[in-house]
Design an enzyme around this catalytic site. Structure first.
Site, mmCIF file in Angstrom:
data_model
loop_
_atom_site.group_PDB
_atom_site.id
_atom_site.type_symbol
_atom_site.label_atom_id
_atom_site.label_comp_id
_atom_site.label_asym_id
_atom_site.label_seq_id
_atom_site.Cartn_x
_atom_site.Cartn_y
_atom_site.Cartn_z
ATOM 1 N N GLU A 128 -1.182 -8.742 4.970
ATOM 2 C CA GLU A 128 -0.954 -8.861 6.430
ATOM 3 C C GLU A 128 -2.263 -8.770 7.222
ATOM 4 O O GLU A 128 -2.308 -9.161 8.378
ATOM 5 C CB GLU A 128 0.046 -7.782 6.892
ATOM 6 C CG GLU A 128 -0.507 -6.378 7.081
ATOM 7 C CD GLU A 128 -0.721 -5.607 5.791
ATOM 8 O OE1 GLU A 128 -0.603 -6.203 4.700
ATOM 9 O OE2 GLU A 128 -1.022 -4.396 5.860
ATOM 10 N N HIS A 183 -3.648 -5.718 1.020
ATOM 11 C CA HIS A 183 -2.996 -5.932 2.317
ATOM 12 C C HIS A 183 -2.995 -7.409 2.729
ATOM 13 O O HIS A 183 -3.902 -7.843 3.434
ATOM 14 C CB HIS A 183 -3.728 -5.133 3.401
ATOM 15 C CG HIS A 183 -3.511 -3.669 3.324
ATOM 16 N ND1 HIS A 183 -2.435 -3.042 3.896
ATOM 17 C CD2 HIS A 183 -4.233 -2.689 2.726
ATOM 18 C CE1 HIS A 183 -2.497 -1.741 3.667
ATOM 19 N NE2 HIS A 183 -3.580 -1.497 2.961
ATOM 20 N N CYS A 222 0.834 -1.205 0.000
ATOM 21 C CA CYS A 222 0.000 0.000 0.000
ATOM 22 C C CYS A 222 0.876 1.265 0.000
ATOM 23 O O CYS A 222 1.567 1.524 -0.956
ATOM 24 C CB CYS A 222 -0.987 -0.046 1.161
ATOM 25 S SG CYS A 222 -2.359 1.102 0.960
#
Lengths: 81, 225
Positions: free
Chosen positions: B205, B203, B86
């Protein structure tokens, strides 16, 4: 001394913000608008120095940080105090 | 294997990345403050998401000149693995470690939603634990994720198989409807020509812990082990 720096998007680069403003102007009845491009305007206060040195320095600032030359062009004017 | 997570003022996905690597995968992980000029001993660097320097001037433009970045660029040039997620992707583009640029989303809106991503190839260090053409679900959360590169640059990315992720439909079709932000050719993530630097808008994560439901992101981190 002051540098006035103008940064604008290169031709052909999509400008969604400009498009949104263009549509808003049309909604307001401004039928004569053909396009809107949004850019940036910066005023950089410079210490007193030779115009040529200042110009070279502002050019470097633009190339290194102020503009992303992949998508933006820049121009600047120097204004003596 | 050791991981470093670079932290800028305004980073907000740094702890998520740390948690995935350190707690879930059990890999020793260090947070690295952006004012540092030297990297600790590590094999993988993560440049996390967030709003470094408040996105002032241009996204990633100021973080790119943080003191730590010379060491990051040097690490990447020596073949170290670097992942930018990002805002991290935006920073890597500004730093010139990846080609192209991320423009404002075509809708001009900040988009926060889960999207389907097609893994284009698993023939690299970052996606080898996925299958080629596998469709995964990852969240996106950005206002500037509209990937752009000129025609020559795009041809180069295609030729060298640097496009790793594309926005797709649930069954893997690449279409304009499946494109959330206007990215050229639905590009969601790319790597450099050498294959050691990855940048992606989604994302992984945030979907790596079973307790949170989806776990499609964990394979990316496992690919590095």
């Amino acid at each position: 001394m002051k540098a006035k720096v103008y940064i604008s998007l290169k031709k052909g680069i999509l400008d969604p913000q400009g498009k949104a403003v263009e549509r808003a102007l049309a909604t307001l009845g401004f039928s004569g608008v053909e396009g809107v491009r949004i850019g940036k305007y910066l005023e950089v206060e410079l210490k007193p120095q030779e115009a040529e040195t200042a110009s070279q320095s502002v050019k470097e600032m633009c190339e290194k940080l102020l503009a992303n030359t992949v998508i933006e062009t820049y121009r600047y004017e120097l204004e003596p105090d | 294997m050791r991981v470093g997570v670079v932290v800028f003022p305004g980073s907000n996905c740094d702890h998520d990345c740390y948690d995935v690597c350190d707690r879930i995968l059990g890999v020793p992980t260090t947070m690295i403050w952006h004012q540092e000029t030297r990297l600790p001993d590590c094999d993988v660097l993560i440049i996390p998401g967030g709003f470094s320097y408040g996105d002032y001037l241009r996204v990633g433009a100021i973080a790119r000149f943080s003191p730590i970045m010379d060491a990051v660029i040097d690490f990447a040039n020596r073949g170290g693995l670097v992942i930018g997620i990002c805002n991290g992707f935006q920073i890597l583009l500004e730093a010139g470690l990846l080609p192209g640029v991320l423009l404002r989303n075509r809708s001009t809106k900040f988009i926060c939603e889960s999207v389907f991503i097609r893994v284009e190839s698993n023939q690299n260090r970052f996606t080898r634990n996925y299958r080629s053409n596998q469709v995964i679900s990852l969240p996106i959360a950005h206002a500037e994720g509209n990937y752009y590169i000129d025609a020559d640059g795009l041809a180069d990315l295609e030729e060298k198989q640097q496009i790793l992720f594309r926005y797709a439909s649930e069954n893997g079709e690449i279409s304009d409807i499946a494109n959330p932000n206007g990215s050229l050719e639905n590009i969601a993530g790319i790597c450099n020509a050498q294959g050691n630097v990855l940048g992606m808008m989604p994302h992984p994560e945030r979907v790596a812990d079973p307790i949170l439901g989806l776990t499609d992101g964990i394979a990316l981190f496992q690919s590095l082990l």
